[in-house]
Enzyme design. Sequence first.
Site, PDB file in Angstrom:
ATOM      1  N   GLY A 296       0.825  -1.209   0.000  1.00  0.00           N
ATOM      2  CA  GLY A 296       0.000   0.000   0.000  1.00  0.00           C
ATOM      3  C   GLY A 296       0.859   1.258   0.000  1.00  0.00           C
ATOM      4  O   GLY A 296       1.950   1.295  -0.580  1.00  0.00           O
ATOM      5  N   SER A 297       0.409   2.290   0.714  1.00  0.00           N
ATOM      6  CA  SER A 297       1.034   3.610   0.601  1.00  0.00           C
ATOM      7  C   SER A 297       2.430   3.698   1.198  1.00  0.00           C
ATOM      8  O   SER A 297       3.144   4.663   0.928  1.00  0.00           O
ATOM      9  CB  SER A 297       0.135   4.663   1.247  1.00  0.00           C
ATOM     10  N   THR A 298       2.852   2.726   2.031  1.00  0.00           N
ATOM     11  CA  THR A 298       4.229   2.766   2.507  1.00  0.00           C
ATOM     12  C   THR A 298       5.207   2.583   1.353  1.00  0.00           C
ATOM     13  O   THR A 298       6.383   2.952   1.466  1.00  0.00           O
ATOM     14  CB  THR A 298       4.479   1.665   3.562  1.00  0.00           C
ATOM     15  N   PHE A 299       4.720   2.078   0.223  1.00  0.00           N
ATOM     16  CA  PHE A 299       5.573   1.890  -0.956  1.00  0.00           C
ATOM     17  C   PHE A 299       5.784   3.198  -1.707  1.00  0.00           C
ATOM     18  O   PHE A 299       6.592   3.252  -2.630  1.00  0.00           O
ATOM     19  CB  PHE A 299       4.935   0.848  -1.882  1.00  0.00           C
TER      20      PHE A 299
END
Length: 692
Positions: A296-299
């Site tokens: 998700g957005s941690t990427f």
Amino acid sequence: MVAKSCMRRLTFLFAVGMLLCAGLGFRIAVIQIRDGETYRQRARDQQHRVVTIDPRRGRIFDRNGNTLALSVEFDSFGIQDLDGERFSAADVGNLAVQLSQITGEDPRHIVDRISGTSDFRYLVRWVNPETSERIRGLSTYPRFEPYIRTEKEARRVYPYRTAAGQVLGFSVDGAGQAGFEMEHNRLLSGIEGYSVVQIDAQRRAYTWLDDYQKLAENGADVVLTIDIAAQVAAEQVLEETIAWHEALGGMVIVMDPGNGDILAMASSPDFDPNTPGRFPFEAQKIRPVVDTYEPGSTFKIVAATATLETGAFSLEDRIDTSGGRIDLGTQTISDHEVFDELTVREVFEHSSNVGTVKIALELGEKTFYEYTRSFGFGMKTGVELPGEVNGILHKPARWSGSTLPTMSIGYGVSVTGVQLASAYCAVANGGLLLQPRIIKSIRRNDGTAESFPKSVVRRVMKRQTADTLLDVFTGVVDRGTGTRAAIPGFKVAGKTGTAWKAREDGRGYTRNYRSSFVGMFPALDPEIVVLVMIDEPKRRGFYGGSVAAPVFNKLVRRLVHLPDGPVESIPETDDGLPLHLASIEPNSASDRESGLSSRSGPGFSGQLLQDLLPLDGHWEIERPGTLAGEERTRIELPSVIGMSVREAVKTLAEMGIEATIVGTGYVRRQIPAPGREVYSGDRCIIECGPYN
């Protein structure tokens, strides 16, 4: 005169005698000369026995010298050459029943072993001296004693039980079967020795032959990078969060970004290497190393890095976020917050999917793939633990038109927890991707020691870019989606992530989530990087900012109180207290929403020390004042001595008692003492230590 017939008989007997003597002499000559060595060897085999000398398996320590694994000698009882005609089934049954009353084992299993066909069968193995004496005192023991053999056997013991259980793994009969014990079995096991003893006709040893022996070479002792206090804190906070949100599982990784040391690696469900047979095989998995997930957005760390490194955008450039919605063919990507326009900085602070997709499309497939690969995604990190996987990162030649947009926001790519934590370590340390390290040093049997320097894989970004990203991720915590990770007295940097879980039975996604947060602490000069991932939270939220960020907050507030690290920074306060008594105000809203008690932890805060008052030569807790008109229930305090921290906290909580934890491991003492009358809502101090 001697008769001729008599002479003939004498001559015949003499000739026969001479032939017999000649034959016997010839046979003796054959035995002594031709077959002499063969018979000498047979004699040695009958008169001597080779005894194997087992080496001591190497111990495992944490970075501060706490023993995580060691081999301890126990008594084992076996039965040999049992005379089946002398003992009836009732005799064997009586022995089995009496043994089962001591060991708790099913007596039928003991009977099956006694009735086996092999010459030697174990009755019980690995019992402590007290139990050993109880066995010798059984009423049936004297009858079987001539056939009972006792021996000292080494058994692997893990004093901290479930703490770092998957990382350590376990060994059986000197051979590693899982985890670190299996991966480094040759290093830990050593080399067997032998000795030759002379035996009598009863095959009893009566002397050692010093000229025929080789001493065993003990295994090496290994010091891990794990900080067991940080590990216990990480496991406690993780389990509390999973219970609060009724989640399926999760993981927490704590790393030192300066050298790649893994300080803690917790995952749920847990595993106790002392009793591996009581846990399913799945529980042995080191999930941060062997399990992959879509981040998700941690990427978005990849898009942010590539943007600044290539100069495609500056932080103040404005991105049209199209009212939080963008259509890509048959797919629609939307934001959880609606904005018409954001700066690049705000795109990452507010975790705008639409803004990130537009940035990635500007970068292009080739550039985005190169930076993804540079961070180490799609390849093993090289951490020295078993079962590590590559993750999933397809080459651009296999991408469709929607791959780049979806990958930029953390879908269509699978990572391991240790890969993602290592990527954020590169931001925290100034741009270097380091190989994660689990071994700090090795102490070999010959007295030599070997330390391992940090291993730089490559430079991912310029230091200036890393400093800028730290500032951006600080904004995520100050103003964006990660505000519940904020810790008063410090600056914190981090990134939230929320992702749907892919279907296991086909294409597409479920409506179950993984909630993530990766934090860097303190933001100005990070000493630790903490990754939190909670799998399928069912209640009280699902966003990374509301589920995973509070875990970071609670864990770090515990870690700064540990006198031996891993955090050395002093909070921005004027009280002048030493680090382990530093005053950090509890974030009440964060605690309430994460279900974490601000009072629990492996160390005291300054305020907690003031709660203790000496009374009658013992330590008792001053009872908080009762509010006017409030009636409080008197209860008898239960005993939690011998329980794990988790069991003790749960037991006390069920009776309305709040636990204050001192130390790590298992409960050794509690204050007030068991049986005392207390009020619902009071606190109980539980003093913990390693499993004995």
